[in-house]
Design a protein around this motif. Structure first.
Motif, short mmCIF file in Angstrom:
data_model
loop_
_atom_site.label_atom_id
_atom_site.label_comp_id
_atom_site.label_asym_id
_atom_site.label_seq_id
_atom_site.Cartn_x
_atom_site.Cartn_y
_atom_site.Cartn_z
N ASN A 161 0.83 -1.21 0.00
CA ASN A 161 0.00 0.00 0.00
C ASN A 161 0.86 1.25 0.00
O ASN A 161 0.38 2.36 0.18
N ASN A 162 2.16 1.07 -0.19
CA ASN A 162 3.08 2.20 -0.30
C ASN A 162 3.12 2.65 -1.76
O ASN A 162 3.47 1.88 -2.65
N SER A 163 2.76 3.89 -2.00
CA SER A 163 2.64 4.36 -3.38
C SER A 163 3.97 4.32 -4.12
O SER A 163 4.01 4.00 -5.31
N LYS A 164 5.07 4.63 -3.43
CA LYS A 164 6.38 4.61 -4.10
C LYS A 164 6.74 3.21 -4.55
O LYS A 164 7.22 3.01 -5.67
N HIS A 167 4.44 2.20 -7.51
CA HIS A 167 4.84 2.87 -8.75
C HIS A 167 6.12 2.26 -9.32
O HIS A 167 6.28 2.14 -10.54
N ASP A 219 -1.40 9.44 -10.90
CA ASP A 219 -1.77 9.77 -9.52
C ASP A 219 -0.62 9.37 -8.61
O ASP A 219 -0.38 8.19 -8.38
N LYS A 220 0.10 10.35 -8.08
CA LYS A 220 1.29 10.05 -7.29
C LYS A 220 0.96 9.30 -6.00
O LYS A 220 1.84 8.69 -5.38
N ASP A 221 -0.32 9.34 -5.57
CA ASP A 221 -0.71 8.67 -4.34
C ASP A 221 -1.35 7.30 -4.57
O ASP A 221 -1.81 6.66 -3.62
N SER A 222 -1.40 6.84 -5.82
CA SER A 222 -2.06 5.57 -6.10
C SER A 222 -1.29 4.41 -5.48
O SER A 222 -0.06 4.42 -5.38
N THR A 223 -2.04 3.39 -5.07
CA THR A 223 -1.46 2.18 -4.47
C THR A 223 -2.11 0.96 -5.12
O THR A 223 -2.93 1.08 -6.05
N ASP A 226 -5.85 0.95 -5.71
CA ASP A 226 -6.40 1.57 -6.92
C ASP A 226 -6.44 0.58 -8.08
O ASP A 226 -7.36 0.62 -8.91
N LYS A 446 -11.37 7.92 -9.26
CA LYS A 446 -11.05 6.96 -8.19
C LYS A 446 -12.32 6.32 -7.69
O LYS A 446 -13.31 7.00 -7.41
#
Length: 714
Positions: A161-164, A167, A219-223, A226, A446
């Motif tokens: 669930n960490n977006s980084k 990605h 979306d930089k916050d996507s996990t 999403d 979303k």
């Protein structure tokens, strides 16, 4: 009155009572002055209490308004579709939003489809006791049905669930695919990943394109959640609509980093099958890279018929996973549910379906029964929407089973065509269970699932869609409510001027030396109206040039005129003056330039809120604010707090004189002094009477002797 209670027997002609009054006059004057001093200080205490009341009211009913972002940074929201109502709080950014209501939350609803020929239970062939139990939620004793599921638990960071991390997985997969298909195709509708979802009724093909992946990366916050939302959307609306018959949904648990596909029908025949063997998307990159994460995962123990292969030559992973373990129906803990019972004796004496309705509706659950007197049909519904609210019925008598089956109860959403829905079949001691459904909406791309109400708040905007009956979209515009903010600033100016004006009047009102507090003797000679008018003048100037009041006034003026330093040098709106508030007259009253305020709001929408409500605590005392770096309303609130303490020290906060304030202490001391002086006066008066008693006795004796001597010469 003298010692013997009689005066003037000597024939002296002395007016003893008058002589005593004259003798007491100076003492009474002294006591009267003490009483006047007491009254004057009592009035002064009342004047302080009036100040206390005014500033407390200002703080609680007025000033708190100007610290709220909802008032000083107000937003207004409008919807392009009347079926979707919207409101926005102060945290909502001023921008447009897109919402699509895929489905609304519904009630658990059992609709009767069989018509009754009579409402009398005996006419329906019911003669014995009717008993059954109802439950409305899991809390009332319902154990919901269990479902078939296939679960993957990640051994890598793919399910993170960490977006980084998420990605990074997507970017690495795209990089692996880039050489094979070319950069130009990475934002296209070409297939990036595809697999099939099967249940016992059919399948849905899930097709995720490179354009879908590009949206996730944008979306930089996507996990991973999403991506799961996207998969559910593809299951619900597959490209091949003829195969959209599955009752399976995907869910994600971020704590265990697991992906689960669940069949939402609880029967012993329900199945879940995830099959990627017929095409994973891509050539040797993206789809295969994603599949490897599933290949590297573990699976739930109930999963059977699992086949995972890896072709080392083509570097392709293939996976086939199926769960054949069927679900289990709902159960009802009757100890926690509510029993519905109509006795055979009541049925024999004419009990009707309306009596059954009364029993159900008064049982203490959220389930209600209704009878359509036009169609002669009996139905149940749960007043609360959402999947957590259910209708669970367990028949515990043959007569209840007979009656429930006679109703022809069908589970459906309101407005659906019942002709394709089978009626529930009740058997004694078995449980029939139906739950409401959650809403599903898409906001700004979303997905929001599992909404147990027909409203949701996202980024400060509340969307209400209870009147939507089909898939519906709207554009929502959020703007700053300039008119409301201007009205609130006007209100601030008025309330500030009112309080400051009242305090200035009390500070500048000079005392009238011609009117002192009335003594009891003076009041005895005046009418009530005369006393009232006199005391109105005598009470003037109680706080004339009072230092405590002067300090409050000065602090209020400084609070409005000072710069809000905490905003920093980059803000040009950091004073009341900069947003249109300026001082007028000699006594600190303020006025508003509305055009200047509107210009500031247009230039910097948050300017008013920052000037009024910026808050920074004092680093040396967290119970206080840093006045230099906090907004006007925050400063004034601190001034009120400090002023209350000052007034409490001088006069207390009530008419009671038992506190330790200066005036209460003074009034108690004056009461003690007057009481002691009154005792001294009583003793002095008694001594005067004793003195005149002795004189009277002496005169009486001399009179007697004179009479004797006179008689000797007669």
């Amino acid at each position: 009155m003298g010692v013997n209670g009689i005066y003037g027997l000597s024939g002296s002609g002395l007016d003893v009572e008058s002589m005593v009054k004259v003798g007491m006059m100076s003492k009474e004057n002294q006591l009267a002055k003490m009483q006047q001093t007491y009254t004057k200080n009592e009035w002064k205490k009342d004047a302080y209490l009036e100040v206390y009341s005014k500033i407390q009211d200002y703080n609680s009913s007025t000033l708190s308004t100007y610290k709220l972002s909802s008032n000083m940074n107000a937003r207004t929201a409008t919807s392009s579709n009347d079926l979707i109502k919207v409101t926005a709080n102060a945290s909502a950014p001023a921008m447009n939003h897109n919402i699509t209501v895929e489905s609304t939350a519904t009630n658990a609803y059992l609709v009767g489809t069989n018509q009754f020929t009579s409402t009398k239970l005996s006419d329906l062939g019911i003669s014995g006791d009717i008993t059954f139990y109802i439950g409305d939620t899991t809390e009332s004793g319902v154990t919901p049905a269990t479902y078939s599921s296939a679960t993957f638990t990640s051994n890598s960071n793919f399910f993170s669930n960490n977006s980084k991390q998420f990605h990074k997985i997507l970017e690495d997969a795209l990089a692996a695919e880039e050489d094979a298909i070319g950069t130009s195709n990475l934002n296209s509708t070409k297939t990036a990943l595809t697999f099939d979802i099967y249940d016992e009724n059919g399948y849905a093909g899930v097709v995720i394109t490179y354009a879908d992946i590009a949206t996730l990366l944008a979306d930089k916050d996507s996990t991973f959640q999403d991506l799961v939302d996207l998969i559910n959307e593809k299951i619900a609306y597959p490209e091949d609509e003829d195969n959209a018959a599955v009752t399976i949904t995907a869910s994600y648990d971020s704590a265990s980093q697991s992906l689960t596909f669940t069949n939402n029908v609880a029967t012993d025949k329900s199945t879940v099958q995830v099959d990627v063997s017929n095409g994973i998307g891509g050539v040797n990159g993206f789809g295969n890279y994603i599949l490897k994460s599933l290949y590297d995962s573990t699976h739930n123990e109930s999963t059977t018929d699992t086949s995972i292969t890896y072709d080392s030559d083509s570097k392709i992973y293939n996976l086939y996973i199926e769960n054949n373990e069927g679900g289990t129906p709902a159960e009802l803990a009757t100890a926690n549910a509510k029993e519905i019972k109509i006795a055979a004796s009541d049925i024999a004496t004419g009990a009707t379906l309306y009596d059954l309705i009364s029993k159900v509706n008064s049982a203490g659950t959220s389930i209600r029964a209704t009878y359509d007197s036009v169609q002669n049909e009996f139905s149940f519904y749960n007043m609360k929407v959402g999947s957590a609210n259910s209708i669970t019925i367990q028949s515990t008598s043959d007569n209840a089973t007979k009656l429930l089956n006679a109703m022809g109860l069908k589970s459906t959403r309101s407005g659906s065509d019942l002709s394709n829905v089978s009626a529930m079949t009740f058997a004694k001691d078995d449980v029939q269970y139906i739950e409401g459904t959650d809403a599903k909406v898409l906001i700004d791309g979303k997905s929001y699932n599992n909404i147990s109400a027909n409203n949701v708040t996202v980024n400060g905007v509340t969307y209400n869609f209870g009147n939507v009956t089909e898939k519906t979209s709207a554009v929502v515009t959020v703007e700053q409510d300039v008119d409301k903010i201007v009205d609130n600033v006007k209100s601030f100016v008025e309330s500030y001027n009112t309080l400051l004006g009242d305090l200035q009047d009390m500070y500048r009102e000079a005392p009238n030396s011609s009117y002192a507090p009335l003594t009891d003797a003076q009041k005895a000679e005046m009418t009530e109206e005369q006393i009232k008018k006199w005391e109105e003048k005598a009470k003037a100037g109680m706080l004339y040039h009072d230092s405590t009041l002067r300090k409050i006034i000065d602090q209020m003026r400084n609070a409005v005129s000072g710069q809000v330093q905490g905003l920093g040098d980059n803000y040009k709106y950091d004073t009341a003056y900069s947003i249109g508030i300026s001082t007028k007259g000699l006594y600190g009253q303020i006025q508003l330039d509305e055009d200047k305020l509107r210009a500031a709001l247009n230039d910097d929408p948050d300017s008013v809120y920052k000037v009024f409500a910026t808050l920074k605590d004092d680093t040396n005392d967290i119970t206080r604010i840093d006045s230099d770096n906090s907004g006007i309303a925050q400063r004034l609130s601190q001034i009120v707090t400090d002023s209350v303490k000052s007034i409490n020290n001088v006069a207390g906060t009530s008419k009671d004189t038992s506190d330790d304030s200066q005036l209460s202490t003074l009034l108690r001391n004056l009461q003690t002094k007057m009481s002691s002086f009154q005792s001294m006066m009583n003793a002095f008066e008694e001594s005067l009477y004793k003195k005149y008693d002795a004189m009277e006795s002496t005169l009486a004796m001399l009179g007697s002797q004179l009479n004797y001597v006179t008689s000797m010469f007669a």
